[in-house]
Design a protein around this motif. Structure first.
Motif, PDB file in Angstrom:
ATOM      1  N   VAL A 131      -0.981  -2.616  10.365  1.00  8.35           N
ATOM      2  CA  VAL A 131      -0.625  -2.735   9.002  1.00  8.35           C
ATOM      3  C   VAL A 131      -2.246  -3.139   8.477  1.00  8.35           C
ATOM      4  O   VAL A 131      -2.502  -4.140   8.871  1.00  8.35           O
ATOM      5  CB  VAL A 131       0.228  -3.912   8.524  1.00  8.35           C
ATOM      6  N   VAL A 132      -2.911  -2.238   7.826  1.00 10.27           N
ATOM      7  CA  VAL A 132      -4.152  -2.396   7.342  1.00 10.27           C
ATOM      8  C   VAL A 132      -4.514  -2.462   5.910  1.00 10.27           C
ATOM      9  O   VAL A 132      -3.963  -1.597   5.053  1.00 10.27           O
ATOM     10  CB  VAL A 132      -5.023  -1.002   7.985  1.00 10.27           C
ATOM     11  N   GLY A 133      -4.915  -3.703   5.617  1.00 10.42           N
ATOM     12  CA  GLY A 133      -5.272  -3.832   3.987  1.00 10.42           C
ATOM     13  C   GLY A 133      -4.326  -4.089   3.314  1.00 10.42           C
ATOM     14  O   GLY A 133      -3.405  -4.555   3.612  1.00 10.42           O
ATOM     15  N   TYR A 134      -3.976  -3.577   2.145  1.00  8.59           N
ATOM     16  CA  TYR A 134      -3.050  -3.808   1.226  1.00  8.59           C
ATOM     17  C   TYR A 134      -1.830  -2.701   1.452  1.00  8.59           C
ATOM     18  O   TYR A 134      -1.899  -1.584   1.402  1.00  8.59           O
ATOM     19  CB  TYR A 134      -3.431  -3.455  -0.259  1.00  8.59           C
ATOM     20  N   VAL A 135      -0.630  -3.017   1.518  1.00  5.08           N
ATOM     21  CA  VAL A 135       0.666  -2.289   1.360  1.00  5.08           C
ATOM     22  C   VAL A 135       1.331  -2.072   0.209  1.00  5.08           C
ATOM     23  O   VAL A 135       1.680  -2.933  -0.437  1.00  5.08           O
ATOM     24  CB  VAL A 135       1.616  -3.198   2.575  1.00  5.08           C
ATOM     25  N   SER A 136       1.137  -0.719  -0.167  1.00  2.00           N
ATOM     26  CA  SER A 136       1.838  -0.353  -1.373  1.00  2.00           C
ATOM     27  C   SER A 136       3.343  -0.127  -1.215  1.00  2.00           C
ATOM     28  O   SER A 136       3.773  -0.177  -0.067  1.00  2.00           O
ATOM     29  CB  SER A 136       1.065   0.875  -1.991  1.00  2.00           C
ATOM     30  N   ALA A 137       3.929  -0.151  -2.284  1.00  3.42           N
ATOM     31  CA  ALA A 137       5.349   0.337  -2.288  1.00  3.42           C
ATOM     32  C   ALA A 137       5.632   1.690  -1.660  1.00  3.42           C
ATOM     33  O   ALA A 137       6.560   1.903  -0.669  1.00  3.42           O
ATOM     34  CB  ALA A 137       6.105   0.404  -3.523  1.00  3.42           C
ATOM     35  N   ALA A 138       4.705   2.397  -1.816  1.00  3.49           N
ATOM     36  CA  ALA A 138       4.950   3.849  -1.078  1.00  3.49           C
ATOM     37  C   ALA A 138       4.686   3.639   0.506  1.00  3.49           C
ATOM     38  O   ALA A 138       5.493   4.381   1.276  1.00  3.49           O
ATOM     39  CB  ALA A 138       3.769   4.984  -1.490  1.00  3.49           C
ATOM     40  N   ASP A 139       3.595   2.861   0.757  1.00  2.00           N
ATOM     41  CA  ASP A 139       3.557   2.492   2.329  1.00  2.00           C
ATOM     42  C   ASP A 139       4.889   1.797   2.849  1.00  2.00           C
ATOM     43  O   ASP A 139       5.037   2.125   4.007  1.00  2.00           O
ATOM     44  CB  ASP A 139       2.387   1.601   2.370  1.00  2.00           C
ATOM     45  N   ALA A 140       5.281   0.829   2.278  1.00  2.00           N
ATOM     46  CA  ALA A 140       6.697   0.322   2.510  1.00  2.00           C
ATOM     47  C   ALA A 140       7.704   1.360   2.716  1.00  2.00           C
ATOM     48  O   ALA A 140       8.569   1.122   3.996  1.00  2.00           O
ATOM     49  CB  ALA A 140       7.190  -0.974   1.780  1.00  2.00           C
ATOM     50  N   GLU A 141       8.087   2.156   1.734  1.00  2.00           N
ATOM     51  CA  GLU A 141       9.273   3.036   1.921  1.00  2.00           C
ATOM     52  C   GLU A 141       8.811   3.805   3.113  1.00  2.00           C
ATOM     53  O   GLU A 141       9.978   4.392   3.750  1.00  2.00           O
ATOM     54  CB  GLU A 141       9.021   3.890   0.659  1.00  2.00           C
ATOM     55  N   ASN A 142       7.573   4.422   3.333  1.00  2.00           N
ATOM     56  CA  ASN A 142       7.121   5.284   4.614  1.00  2.00           C
ATOM     57  C   ASN A 142       7.540   4.439   5.777  1.00  2.00           C
ATOM     58  O   ASN A 142       8.153   5.049   6.932  1.00  2.00           O
ATOM     59  CB  ASN A 142       5.840   5.544   4.634  1.00  2.00           C
TER      60      ASN A 142
END
Length: 134
Positions: free
Chosen positions: A25-36
């Motif tokens: 998990v690198v940097g900032y996790v966006s909502a799209a990253d979490a959904e992925n």
């Protein structure tokens, strides 16, 4: 902004175990990253009814919790409790205490935190190794 301006925060780590789901998990996790991430986990559950998980935080800058749907978080938690045996959290911050608050007692998931300096211990605990200079 185009698709090259943002790099996914969730990155798979190849390991020597088929039933280990390992990510950076690198940097900032966006909502799209979490959904992925939840989609990737569902695929892992489809292949293996029980999996172990390694989550390595690299330069962690936070998570966009507000824009992740409550249903996604709830379903993701339920599915993890059904499928995950062990979870190694590597790096900072240590989020394991927060995760335990969402688990029943006794927890069906063995959850341990390892500092970045203890990463080798985490891989040993999971009886796995990353493949290729990771």
């Amino acid at each position: 902004m185009n698709f090259l301006d943002t790099v996914p925060a969730i990155r798979r780590i190849d390991t020597d175990r088929d039933d280990l789901f390992a990510i950076d998990v690198v940097g900032y996790v966006s909502a799209a990253d979490a959904e992925n991430l939840f989609g990737l986990l569902e695929a892992a559950y489809a292949l293996h009814p029980r999996i172990d998980v390694a989550v390595r935080l690299v330069d962690h800058e936070g998570v966009d919790w507000a824009d992740i749907s409550d249903d996604t978080l709830k379903q993701g938690t339920i599915r993890a409790l059904e499928h995950v045996g062990r979870c190694a959290a590597i790096g900072e911050p240590d989020w394991t205490a927060d995760a335990r608050r969402f688990m029943p007692v006794p927890a069906p998931v063995e959850l341990r935190h390892f500092s970045a300096e203890e990463e080798a211990m985490a891989w040993q605990w999971l009886d796995a190794e990353p493949i290729g200079g990771q």
